[in-house]
Design an enzyme around this catalytic site. Structure first.
Site, mmCIF file in Angstrom:
data_model
loop_
_atom_site.group_PDB
_atom_site.id
_atom_site.type_symbol
_atom_site.label_atom_id
_atom_site.label_comp_id
_atom_site.label_asym_id
_atom_site.label_seq_id
_atom_site.Cartn_x
_atom_site.Cartn_y
_atom_site.Cartn_z
ATOM 1 C CE LYS A 132 25.205 39.928 -22.104
ATOM 2 N NZ LYS A 132 25.259 40.378 -23.528
ATOM 3 C CG LEU A 133 27.908 36.122 -14.604
ATOM 4 C CD1 LEU A 133 27.134 35.891 -13.315
ATOM 5 C CD2 LEU A 133 29.388 35.830 -14.399
#
Length: 316
Positions: A132-133
């Protein structure tokens, strides 16, 4: 008649937005997502004490520097929780890169590679992990590099069409457009309530979903951050929906027909020329809600990451 959760699962891949193993066993989602806030919450569960001790022990073996030990322990704890979740879900776990790196492409790439390495060393293949970014320009560029390395990404804190378009153009595997936080902003701004069908968050995700299908982008749309089951049911048919425990429970205890709402059948169009950085930043700046909510979301995750590290530091 089957409960609404069971019916929803027939239309949409349901993902649990939690690191709570017992809850995951109860609701049997395909995938699970975590973030710094959920890791912090999970770390308070007594059954997870051994995971914390393992993370601390590992961190001490990696470095003599206290500051580095804290960072390493945080990364290892996030992965340890992910490993427990993967014993239950048949699909993927999403593990988040430190929000404080949201404006640093190279540091985000390095952190993602480290998290993947920790999973790989525990015997987990890349196809069961999503990194996740935050959907900043820098986060999207990091995802573009990582995807080419076989590290698939979940672009989160997504509040605008500009972010969604840039993610698709970068080849991101999946996006998590937020619904409830968009609703929060509009309710506060305009001092009014919204029906599920006119909910600004629902409208946003629907537009993104249709645009992706219209232009044949393979990026998965996973609606996130829900405030009520009405929002969820208005997005039945979305590729995936990640849902928190209270709303999973409510859906599982409620009967009534669930109807597919998202199902693009319109014309297909050629993909446009990819956005430039200047275009992205301008469009995001022009969307007051998205600009404010992105910054707020990054700050909130950074605060919880700090709290987690304070807890770990006290045990080192």
């Amino acid at each position: 008649m089957a409960d609404k959760l069971t019916q929803l699962k027939a239309l949409t891949t349901v993902v649990a937005d939690t690191g709570d193993i017992e809850a995951i066993k109860r609701y049997q989602p395909i995938d699970a997502t975590t973030n710094p806030s959920l890791v912090l919450k999970a770390s308070e569960i007594p059954e997870y004490a051994a995971l914390i001790e393992d993370a601390i022990s590992w961190a001490k073996s990696q470095s003599q520097d206290k500051a580095q030990q804290i960072i390493d322990a945080g990364d290892k704890l996030a992965v340890n929780i992910g490993l427990e979740v993967l014993k239950i879900v048949p699909g993927r776990i999403s593990t988040e890169v430190d929000a404080r790196l949201s404006f640093d492409t190279e540091a985000s790439i390095a952190k993602a590679r480290k998290l993947i390495r920790l999973y790989n060393e525990a015997g987990i293949a890349n196809d069961r992990i999503l990194i996740k970014l935050a959907s900043t320009w820098e986060g999207i560029r990091a995802a573009e590099v990582l995807e080419k390395e076989g590290i698939q990404c979940n672009l989160t804190l997504l509040f605008s069409f500009a972010q969604a378009r840039a993610c698709a153009e970068a080849g991101a595997f999946l996006i998590s457009p937020f619904v409830g936080r968009i609703l929060d902003w509009y309710k506060a701004k305009h001092n009014r309530d919204y029906t599920p069908s006119e909910d600004p968050g629902v409208v946003s995700v629907t537009a993104i979903y249709d645009y992706y299908k219209q232009h044949d982008y393979p990026t998965v749309v996973m609606g996130a951050s829900f405030r009520n089951t009405g929002e969820i049911l208005e997005l039945a048919g979305c590729d995936r929906l990640t849902i928190g425990l209270p709303l999973l429970e409510e859906l599982s205890k409620t009967e009534g027909a669930v109807v597919r709402k998202l199902n693009y059948t319109g014309e297909r169009k050629a993909k446009p020329t990819p956005m430039s950085e200047a275009e992205f930043r301008w469009e995001l700046n022009q969307d007051a809600m998205a600009h404010e909510k992105l910054g707020e979301g990054i700050r909130m995750f950074a605060v919880d990451q700090g709290k987690l590290e304070t807890m770990l530091a006290s045990r080192l």
